[in-house]
Design a protein around this motif. Structure first.
Motif, PDB file in Angstrom:
ATOM      1  N   GLU A  90      12.479 -58.997 -38.612  1.00  0.00           N
ATOM      2  CA  GLU A  90      12.892 -60.277 -38.083  1.00  0.00           C
ATOM      3  C   GLU A  90      12.811 -60.326 -36.750  1.00  0.00           C
ATOM      4  O   GLU A  90      12.378 -61.695 -36.157  1.00  0.00           O
ATOM      5  N   ALA A  91      13.220 -59.241 -35.921  1.00  0.00           N
ATOM      6  CA  ALA A  91      13.212 -59.671 -34.333  1.00  0.00           C
ATOM      7  C   ALA A  91      11.469 -59.789 -34.100  1.00  0.00           C
ATOM      8  O   ALA A  91      11.227 -60.741 -33.113  1.00  0.00           O
ATOM      9  N   THR A  92      10.765 -59.038 -34.710  1.00  0.00           N
ATOM     10  CA  THR A  92       9.151 -59.273 -34.492  1.00  0.00           C
ATOM     11  C   THR A  92       8.779 -60.571 -34.717  1.00  0.00           C
ATOM     12  O   THR A  92       7.859 -61.452 -33.711  1.00  0.00           O
ATOM     13  N   GLU A  93       9.279 -61.206 -35.799  1.00  0.00           N
ATOM     14  CA  GLU A  93       8.688 -62.618 -36.167  1.00  0.00           C
ATOM     15  C   GLU A  93       9.199 -63.624 -35.257  1.00  0.00           C
ATOM     16  O   GLU A  93       8.544 -64.752 -34.797  1.00  0.00           O
ATOM     17  N   ALA A  94      10.614 -63.388 -35.089  1.00  0.00           N
ATOM     18  CA  ALA A  94      11.201 -64.689 -33.812  1.00  0.00           C
ATOM     19  C   ALA A  94      10.455 -64.493 -32.836  1.00  0.00           C
ATOM     20  O   ALA A  94      10.152 -65.490 -32.082  1.00  0.00           O
ATOM     21  N   ILE A  95      10.248 -63.272 -32.176  1.00  0.00           N
ATOM     22  CA  ILE A  95       9.478 -63.317 -30.727  1.00  0.00           C
ATOM     23  C   ILE A  95       8.194 -63.726 -30.742  1.00  0.00           C
ATOM     24  O   ILE A  95       7.435 -64.642 -29.799  1.00  0.00           O
ATOM     25  N   ALA A  96       7.315 -63.519 -31.956  1.00  0.00           N
ATOM     26  CA  ALA A  96       6.044 -63.928 -32.159  1.00  0.00           C
ATOM     27  C   ALA A  96       6.178 -65.655 -31.974  1.00  0.00           C
ATOM     28  O   ALA A  96       5.127 -66.187 -31.647  1.00  0.00           O
ATOM     29  N   GLN A  97       7.033 -66.164 -32.924  1.00  0.00           N
ATOM     30  CA  GLN A  97       6.945 -67.639 -33.146  1.00  0.00           C
ATOM     31  C   GLN A  97       7.361 -68.206 -31.466  1.00  0.00           C
ATOM     32  O   GLN A  97       6.782 -69.144 -31.127  1.00  0.00           O
ATOM     33  N   SER A  98       8.183 -67.751 -30.889  1.00  0.00           N
ATOM     34  CA  SER A  98       8.692 -68.008 -29.476  1.00  0.00           C
ATOM     35  C   SER A  98       7.190 -67.926 -28.622  1.00  0.00           C
ATOM     36  O   SER A  98       6.979 -69.067 -28.085  1.00  0.00           O
ATOM     37  N   ILE A  99       6.731 -67.010 -28.508  1.00  0.00           N
ATOM     38  CA  ILE A  99       5.479 -67.020 -27.795  1.00  0.00           C
ATOM     39  C   ILE A  99       4.170 -67.955 -27.966  1.00  0.00           C
ATOM     40  O   ILE A  99       3.739 -68.593 -27.248  1.00  0.00           O
ATOM     41  N   LYS A 100       4.115 -68.096 -29.220  1.00  0.00           N
ATOM     42  CA  LYS A 100       3.050 -69.062 -29.970  1.00  0.00           C
ATOM     43  C   LYS A 100       3.673 -70.346 -29.611  1.00  0.00           C
ATOM     44  O   LYS A 100       2.669 -71.250 -29.267  1.00  0.00           O
ATOM     45  N   LEU A 101       4.835 -70.647 -29.739  1.00  0.00           N
ATOM     46  CA  LEU A 101       5.092 -72.132 -29.129  1.00  0.00           C
ATOM     47  C   LEU A 101       4.885 -72.173 -27.790  1.00  0.00           C
ATOM     48  O   LEU A 101       4.400 -73.279 -27.523  1.00  0.00           O
ATOM     49  N   LEU A 102       5.232 -71.333 -26.984  1.00  0.00           N
ATOM     50  CA  LEU A 102       5.085 -71.521 -25.602  1.00  0.00           C
ATOM     51  C   LEU A 102       3.593 -71.653 -25.021  1.00  0.00           C
ATOM     52  O   LEU A 102       3.388 -72.155 -24.281  1.00  0.00           O
ATOM     53  N   GLN A 103       2.791 -70.849 -25.736  1.00  0.00           N
ATOM     54  CA  GLN A 103       1.500 -70.594 -25.320  1.00  0.00           C
ATOM     55  C   GLN A 103       0.682 -72.016 -25.989  1.00  0.00           C
ATOM     56  O   GLN A 103      -0.414 -72.420 -25.230  1.00  0.00           O
ATOM     57  N   THR A 104       1.434 -72.649 -26.781  1.00  0.00           N
ATOM     58  CA  THR A 104       0.617 -74.094 -27.105  1.00  0.00           C
ATOM     59  C   THR A 104       1.199 -75.270 -26.498  1.00  0.00           C
ATOM     60  O   THR A 104       0.761 -76.672 -26.652  1.00  0.00           O
ATOM     61  N   LEU A 105       2.287 -75.049 -25.785  1.00  0.00           N
ATOM     62  CA  LEU A 105       2.965 -76.231 -24.930  1.00  0.00           C
ATOM     63  C   LEU A 105       1.745 -76.850 -23.963  1.00  0.00           C
ATOM     64  O   LEU A 105       1.200 -76.223 -23.233  1.00  0.00           O
ATOM     65  N   LYS A 106       1.811 -78.108 -23.884  1.00  0.00           N
ATOM     66  CA  LYS A 106       0.886 -78.804 -22.978  1.00  0.00           C
ATOM     67  C   LYS A 106       1.457 -78.671 -21.723  1.00  0.00           C
ATOM     68  O   LYS A 106       2.643 -78.613 -21.311  1.00  0.00           O
ATOM     69  N   PRO A 107       0.418 -78.360 -20.468  1.00  0.00           N
ATOM     70  CA  PRO A 107       1.255 -78.572 -19.099  1.00  0.00           C
ATOM     71  C   PRO A 107       1.922 -79.814 -18.762  1.00  0.00           C
ATOM     72  O   PRO A 107       1.528 -80.858 -19.217  1.00  0.00           O
ATOM     73  N   SER A 108       3.244 -79.559 -18.008  1.00  0.00           N
ATOM     74  CA  SER A 108       4.038 -80.842 -17.786  1.00  0.00           C
ATOM     75  C   SER A 108       4.591 -80.765 -16.352  1.00  0.00           C
ATOM     76  O   SER A 108       4.221 -79.888 -15.539  1.00  0.00           O
ATOM     77  N   ASP A 109       5.320 -81.513 -16.080  1.00  0.00           N
ATOM     78  CA  ASP A 109       6.352 -81.635 -14.908  1.00  0.00           C
ATOM     79  C   ASP A 109       7.022 -79.990 -14.617  1.00  0.00           C
ATOM     80  O   ASP A 109       7.414 -79.524 -13.806  1.00  0.00           O
ATOM     81  N   SER A 110       7.212 -79.670 -15.883  1.00  0.00           N
ATOM     82  CA  SER A 110       7.898 -78.266 -15.846  1.00  0.00           C
ATOM     83  C   SER A 110       7.168 -77.173 -16.289  1.00  0.00           C
ATOM     84  O   SER A 110       7.767 -76.013 -16.999  1.00  0.00           O
TER      85      SER A 110
END
Length: 872
Positions: A97-117
């Motif tokens: 469960e820990a592995t799946e959660a962090i994998a989802q987190s990193i995938k989300l962050l890597q697909t975010l478009k550049p922004s002001d933040s």
């Protein structure tokens, strides 16, 4: 065993996982619009629950928060929640469960478009990589962990985030250590130290120094660790940070306490008492300062209690009990609370003769079991069950003890926690043995042994305190298992498989001891043991195994598959006292009669039972894989009263720290190109005085006169830098160092004296191996003349074995005591004459010793030399 579990739990929570606290919630409140007040409240509650150790509840709230962020298309906050969810899952041992959660987190962050933040997104991604690295290290995926932290470092460098860089470099050092790259880890930590020292005083600097000091302790650099932790304390005091002060004092107390335990195991009672007093003072200071940090105060009190109990200071210990009990009673249910209960119960169980009732200890442990069960924390529940089983073992309630131990095993194996499981397999083996179920007990010990082998990296590289409890928590598993394997009715009905397994277990113990000495699990078997021995036509390999009530001798002879077992009925205490007395007498020339008397007894115990087999096989060379105290004396000294001669007069003799670590290749046809170096003059280095060695110049001249090619570094020329330059530039086959040196079971007290420094064993290892990159030629022989074993250290020869296996040389010839006499130069001249004539190294040593013995019968002058490693 109890001590190791308690410290390991503390290390897990405080030292070894800097990512074990939630780092990201403050950013959540500042950086992203939270679409729901309810969601914001969930986030804050989950943080409080996590910090209180209530991980089940924290997981529930984090899952809910992550789902709400997802429903609101708030990917950044969803990623943060998932990272923290992974942390909480890790605390519960729910790795998938820990592995799946962090994998989802990193995938989300890597697909975010550049922004002001974008800068903020980058920082959150780096933090997620931190969590991923911590998870990978916990799961034994060390190289992956190192990669994750290196990725995070790149981001932190771009962000110029110094505090995060420091944290990740400390993390990387842990991963390097777990991979066996301890020198690389040390260099990384030195760079961290340089960064920290450039920072202005702050709570962050104090905390960074505290983490650095604790990791250096895990690497075995105790003096460096102590200095850095002391600096951490002074920084914390200057900035007025009570939490950082108490943490530093707790860490300093832990170092002093560990040193006290180590000195006890070595028999150095005075040093142990000094360290105990120091540890007590640190713990008491931590308690006084830690009023604002009750968990640190309680941990300091628990560690102080354990220390007092170990020192049998029961009246002082009893005064602590009411304070600790009231604090534990007021803790909210959590993993931390359960661990404190177990810790407290373990100390109480050792005070049972001092009005502490077993039923009270059992009641406390039963409560711990219930709380852990309610928390669904199977790891902690396993600890509590197993510890309760151990208490029942101590009180003789073997049936109940077995039931509890089996329950503890089931819990540990359900989460693949082998570091706990080995302890319960061992406990089950003891219980079955007490009930005379020998085959079942042997099987349980085999499971414990296999678990230890699978845990090799974790035990010596992840838990920093195992080195101080090795003799209590790990070594007995090996010895007791061998004892069971050899509990057979008589020699005629030996099971060959049992003897082979017993020999393999002893080989594994030798390897584990060296791993533990170096704090680095990177010693790998090189050869197949039996194929090696079968090739040596006139060589016998002898494994003495010291057990409580007897000495077992396993002998492998050439030209046949069978191995022999002989038993001498002699108690461990009698054997060790004889060896200890001999060790004291040998360095005093006038005690020859006492030496002969002790060595005669040892001959009768060790050689007499096997001498017929040796004679029948026309054996010429004996290779000993020595055990315990026997390593501290030269086997050449054993005296046969019947034939009126020493063992060296019959056989060439060599030692092996474990045959699988030896790479035997003949020295023949290798031209002797010798680097000779030494310090003759009196020196004072690091507060220690080293007397003049008046015969060093003559010794080096004698060596040079016997070889065709040589290079000399004497006195001021013999520095670490010059030694390294010579070794890198020239393919020397022999490196001969005539200087003060010491072998010790303490890594930091094993060293060679150069003109201006004490060259510690790790630095010597690094120096002699540096030419491997530019010059692949192996150093055939390292000679360490004028060295000695540390006074009062019962396991001092472990340092010699450590040098021998890590010095980058096939063989090491060393002295066990200093003989500054013209006989040394005569010995060395004969040694090199023999080597140049093409005999084996063991035979060259034998001839050189016999040449001195013919002129001077007193063993002081000829018996000091031992050959370790390749004997050919």
């Amino acid at each position: 065993m109890l001590q190791r579990r308690e410290i390991a739990q503390h290390s897990d929570s405080k030292i070894q996982n800097p990512n074990s606290t939630i780092l990201y919630f403050p950013a959540l409140a500042k950086t992203s619009a939270v679409n729901s007040t309810e969601t914001s409240r969930l986030v804050q509650q989950s943080q409080a629950l996590y910090e209180a150790g209530q991980f089940i509840e924290a997981v529930q709230l984090l899952e809910k928060a992550a789902n709400e962020f997802k429903a609101n298309n708030d990917a950044l906050n969803e990623a943060i929640a998932l990272s923290n969810l992974s942390l909480a899952y890790q605390k519960l041992g729910q790795w998938q469960e820990a592995t799946e959660a962090i994998a989802q987190s990193i995938k989300l962050l890597q697909t975010l478009k550049p922004s002001d933040s974008s800068q903020e997104q980058a920082q959150i991604l780096a933090q997620a990589l931190d969590v991923k690295g911590g998870l990978e290290l916990a799961r034994g995926q060390t190289e992956a962990a190192l990669g994750s932290w290196q990725e995070a470092v790149k981001i932190y460098q771009q962000l110029n985030d110094t505090s995060a860089l420091i944290r990740d470099r400390i993390n990387q050092a842990q991963a390097m250590q777990a991979l066996g790259n301890y020198l690389q880890a040390h260099k990384t930590l030195i760079s961290v130290q340089e960064i920290l020292q450039k920072q202005p005083d702050s709570a962050l600097k104090a905390t960074g120094l505290d983490s650095l000091g604790n990791v250096l302790r895990s690497l075995g650099y105790l003096n460096d660790s102590y200095k850095i932790l002391e600096e951490s304390y002074f920084v914390a005091r200057r900035v007025g940070d009570a939490i950082a002060q108490s943490n530093a004092l707790l860490s300093l107390g832990n170092i002093a306490r560990a040193q006290a335990s180590a000195q006890i195991s070595l028999g150095n009672s005075k040093s142990a008492n000094d360290y105990t007093k120091t540890a007590t003072q640190y713990y008491q200071q931590a308690v006084q300062i830690a009023s604002v940090t009750p968990t640190v105060r309680l941990q300091a009190q628990l560690n102080l209690l354990r220390l007092l109990v170990e020192q049998k200071q029961f009246s002082t210990a009893k005064a602590l009990l009411p304070q600790i009990q009231s604090q534990i009673a007021n803790l909210p249910p959590s993993r931390t609370a359960v661990n404190y209960q177990i810790n407290f119960a373990q100390s109480l169980s050792k005070m049972r003769q001092n009005s502490i009732q077993p039923k009270d200890v059992a009641k406390m442990l039963a409560q711990a079991v219930q709380v852990a069960n309610d928390l669904k924390d199977e790891r902690t529940e396993s600890y509590a069950l197993g510890t309760l089983g151990e208490l029942y073992e101590q009180t003789g309630q073997l049936s109940d003890a077995k039931d509890l131990t089996q329950q503890a095993l089931v819990k540990a194996e359900s989460i693949d926690a082998q570091d706990i499981a080995y302890q319960w397999h061992w406990q089950m083996g003891r219980l079955l043995q007490k009930q005379s179920h020998i085959p079942a007990a042997t099987d349980a010990y085999n499971r414990a042994y296999n678990a230890l082998k699978s845990l090799r990296n974790d035990l010596v590289a992840i838990n920093p305190d195992v080195q101080f409890s090795f003799r209590e928590s790990i070594e007995p598993v090996y010895r007791q298992y061998v004892d069971l394997l050899l509990q057979l009715p008589d020699n005629t009905n030996q099971k060959p498989d049992n003897l082979l397994q017993a020999r393999q277990v002893i080989e594994s113990l030798q390897l584990a001891e060296l791993d533990n000495f170096f704090r680095s699990p990177c010693l790998l078997p090189r050869v197949d043991l039996d194929k090696l021995v079968e090739k040596q036509k006139y060589t016998a390999v002898i494994y003495p195994i010291i057990l409580d009530n007897r000495l077992e001798i396993i002998t492998k002879l050439p030209g046949q598959d069978t191995i022999y077992r002989n038993t001498t009925k002699i108690s461990k205490n009698v054997l060790e006292k004889t060896v200890e007395q001999l060790q004291k007498d040998l360095p005093i020339a006038s005690r020859e009669p006492d030496v002969k008397q002790s060595s005669q007894r040892l001959y009768d115990w060790l050689i007499r039972p096997i001498e017929t087999n040796l004679t029948n096989k026309n054996i010429k060379t004996l290779v000993f894989v020595l055990d315990g105290a026997l390593r501290n004396i030269p086997m050449a000294i054993l005296y046969d009263k019947q034939q009126q001669n020493y063992l060296i007069e019959k056989y060439a003799i060599s030692l092996a720290p474990g045959l699988q670590l030896v790479d035997p290749k003949p020295l023949q046809n290798v031209q002797l190109n010798v680097l000779v170096a030494g310090v003759e003059q009196e020196r004072v280095i690091e507060g220690q005085s080293f007397a003049e060695l008046s015969n060093v110049t003559q010794e080096l001249k004698q060596v040079q006169s016997e070889v065709k090619t040589s290079k000399k570094l004497l006195n001021q020329d013999f520095t670490e830098i010059n030694l390294e330059k010579q070794i890198q530039s020239t393919p020397f086959s022999v490196v001969h160092l005539a200087t003060h040196g010491q072998f010790s079971s303490d890594l930091e007290q094993t060293y060679i004296l150069t003109w201006n420094d004490l060259l510690k064993v790790k630095e010597l290892d690094n120096l002699l191996r540096t030419r491997g990159e530019s010059r692949p030629e192996t150093i055939e022989l390292l000679v360490l003349s004028a060295c000695k074993t540390a006074t009062g250290d019962k396991r001092a020869a472990l340092g010699l074995a450590g040098v021998a296996v890590r010095a980058g040389a096939r063989s090491t010839l060393a002295t066990l005591w200093t003989v500054d006499d013209k006989s040394t130069s005569e010995f060395m001249g004969e040694l090199y004459r023999q080597l140049d004539a093409g005999v084996t190294k063991a035979q060259a040593l034998q001839h050189a010793q016999l040449a001195i013995l013919a002129k001077e019968n007193r063993p002081y002058f000829w018996a000091s030399y031992v050959l370790v490693g390749n004997w050919l």
